[in-house]
Design an enzyme around this catalytic site. Sequence first.
Site, short mmCIF file in Angstrom:
data_model
loop_
_atom_site.label_atom_id
_atom_site.label_comp_id
_atom_site.label_asym_id
_atom_site.label_seq_id
_atom_site.Cartn_x
_atom_site.Cartn_y
_atom_site.Cartn_z
N LYS A 181 0.84 -1.20 0.00
CA LYS A 181 0.00 0.00 0.00
C LYS A 181 0.87 1.26 0.00
CE LYS A 181 -3.36 2.56 2.75
NZ LYS A 181 -4.20 2.61 3.99
N GLU A 187 11.14 -4.25 3.63
CA GLU A 187 11.25 -5.65 3.21
C GLU A 187 10.83 -5.81 1.76
OE1 GLU A 187 9.63 -4.55 5.89
OE2 GLU A 187 9.76 -5.93 7.59
N GLY A 240 -4.11 -1.64 5.49
CA GLY A 240 -3.35 -2.77 4.97
C GLY A 240 -3.95 -4.10 5.36
N ARG A 241 -4.39 -4.23 6.63
CA ARG A 241 -4.92 -5.52 7.09
C ARG A 241 -6.34 -5.77 6.61
NH1 ARG A 241 -3.72 -2.03 10.89
NH2 ARG A 241 -5.30 -1.14 12.29
N GLU A 326 -3.22 -5.92 15.39
CA GLU A 326 -2.82 -4.62 14.87
C GLU A 326 -3.98 -3.62 15.01
OE1 GLU A 326 -1.29 -3.79 10.61
OE2 GLU A 326 0.49 -4.34 11.76
N HIS A 357 -2.62 -31.86 19.79
CA HIS A 357 -1.36 -32.55 20.12
C HIS A 357 -0.24 -31.55 20.34
CE1 HIS A 357 -3.24 -36.35 18.81
NE2 HIS A 357 -3.88 -35.56 17.96
N LYS A 485 10.49 0.47 13.18
CA LYS A 485 11.04 0.65 11.82
C LYS A 485 12.07 1.77 11.83
CE LYS A 485 6.91 -0.52 9.04
NZ LYS A 485 5.88 0.06 8.14
O1 F6P Z 1 2.69 -3.87 9.92
C1 F6P Z 1 2.59 -2.55 9.56
C2 F6P Z 1 2.02 -2.47 8.16
O2 F6P Z 1 1.84 -1.13 7.81
C3 F6P Z 1 0.72 -3.24 8.02
O3 F6P Z 1 -0.40 -2.54 8.48
C4 F6P Z 1 0.71 -3.48 6.54
O4 F6P Z 1 -0.20 -4.49 6.16
C5 F6P Z 1 2.18 -3.89 6.31
O5 F6P Z 1 2.91 -3.08 7.23
C6 F6P Z 1 2.67 -3.71 4.89
O6 F6P Z 1 2.50 -2.38 4.51
P1 F6P Z 1 2.52 -2.04 2.93
O7 F6P Z 1 1.34 -2.75 2.33
O8 F6P Z 1 2.41 -0.56 2.87
O9 F6P Z 1 3.81 -2.54 2.38
#
Ligand code: F6P
Length: 526
Positions: A181, A187, A240-241, A326, A357, A485
Amino acid sequence: MAHSIAPLETLAEWQSFCQQAKLAEVNPKRLRLFPAASLTIDLSGQRYSTALQDAANQLLQARNLHQWQQQLLGGEPVNTTENRAAWHTMLRAPAPIAEVVKERERMNAFIRHADATRRWRHIVHIGIGGSDWGVRLTVNAFGYTKLWRNVRFVANIDGHAIASGTADLNPHDTLIVIASKSFSTAETLLNAQRAIEWLQSAGVSDPYSQIVAITANTEAAQAFGVPNTQIFKLWDWVGGRFSVWSAVSLTTALAVNSDVIAGMHAGAAAMDQHFEEAPWENNAPIQMALAGLINRSIFGYGSLNIAPYDARLSDLVPYLQQLEMESLGKSVDLEGNPVTVPTGPAVWGMPGTDAQHTFFQWLHQGSDGAPVDFIVCQGADHDWLEHHQCLLANCLAQREAMLVGKNYEQALNECLRQGHDPDTAAWLAKHRVHQGGRPNTLIVLPRLSPYTLGALLALYEHKIAVQARIWGINPFDQWGVEYGKNLATGIINEFKNPAQDSHQRHTPDASTQHWIETFKRVGKGA
Ligand code: F6P
């Protein structure tokens, strides 16, 4: 959007709700079923009384739930700290707004063309958190059928993730999906860079022709080199979630089919309608929210266990972990005042019967235990009846053991029947007692389909939103993930500039400082 809200503990309605909750009981003889959007939510294993329901209605009224629901579903800026709407319901609405329709048509056209030309035997989906879990969940839930495309998921910044994510694939027939987003997640950008280099090193002449991006930050995607025709929009009013309903699910549509997306939208929309229209007493998300509040804020259970009795739903646990934790991992209310009752629980779990288990001993006889959401499909999508009967029986049996328990007398008689002498039986029985009365919910899907999975995910979204409204917290921001971060960026700079005098690191944290100095030597023959 006003962000005024009374501290929960100051509400007489909250005090009354707490009193009634403590008087109510889990009554195994009482059946409480809530049909919603083809699902049946069984709350018989949760505390209930008519007085508690009355107190709950007063509390929901005190929190202006109806008005807030309309604001949420109407796309108003309920996400007050970011001044944004949380309008993920619009993505699955039967009649979406024009820009949603347009992006969906662009995505579908891309998929049709890819299918018509039999392109992209392999998909490498690069994303993390909400840009990853929902896609993993849907591909693994529905992709077990014969897929002519295969999907690799790359989320972690650990180099092993991108290495295994691209290993042995044919670069010339691989589509790289960058889901982000913000298009600024470290990453994702670093992994995307490696993916480009992987294509280039394999001799792909125009690697950017094999890249698509799903983002709200189209400028950043363009700057990265993604062609405009291969950028699919997200909006800032989609958290995002909550983005599984958006073009983030392009990978699922390619890997399984577009019907999965349409089916999930339909199921979620049906749950949205139920949430909006069902009276509070019959409203499944609201009733689940109340049960969760009672368990967390009144009886102090620190966590919520998710037990999907379906091997295809292993990714439901991390998906709900992010969605719940979150959203509800907050401890100040909309005005910034501390919330004085426990808020969002830790969420954990594993599919049954594996969980039996692994940690069910703790759930049955541990000093704390945890409420359990059992999730099961009445119909199977395989032909082995005995397997499914055993699965259903185990789910029901574990619930019953938690609900009904086993008292000392029952345990004693059991030991005597097994031939133990009276003294041994008297001693052994103490180890076999099950407390019972451990709260749990059973969610029954007719079978696992895109529709029922969509309804299930929307059920949890609305449950979480109602809990947040009662606690008075904002479920739609995530400031807690920013600080770490930023610290990481500083440490990375120290690694990259080892000569830089680390006096700039103003921290009393001797341990971190020690390891930064130690790790600075990584890659230098350390
Ligand atoms: O974990 C923090 C966060 O902003 C989440 O809310 C989101 O889903 C994830 O990092 C990835 O963010 P992006 O979609 O902007 O890469």
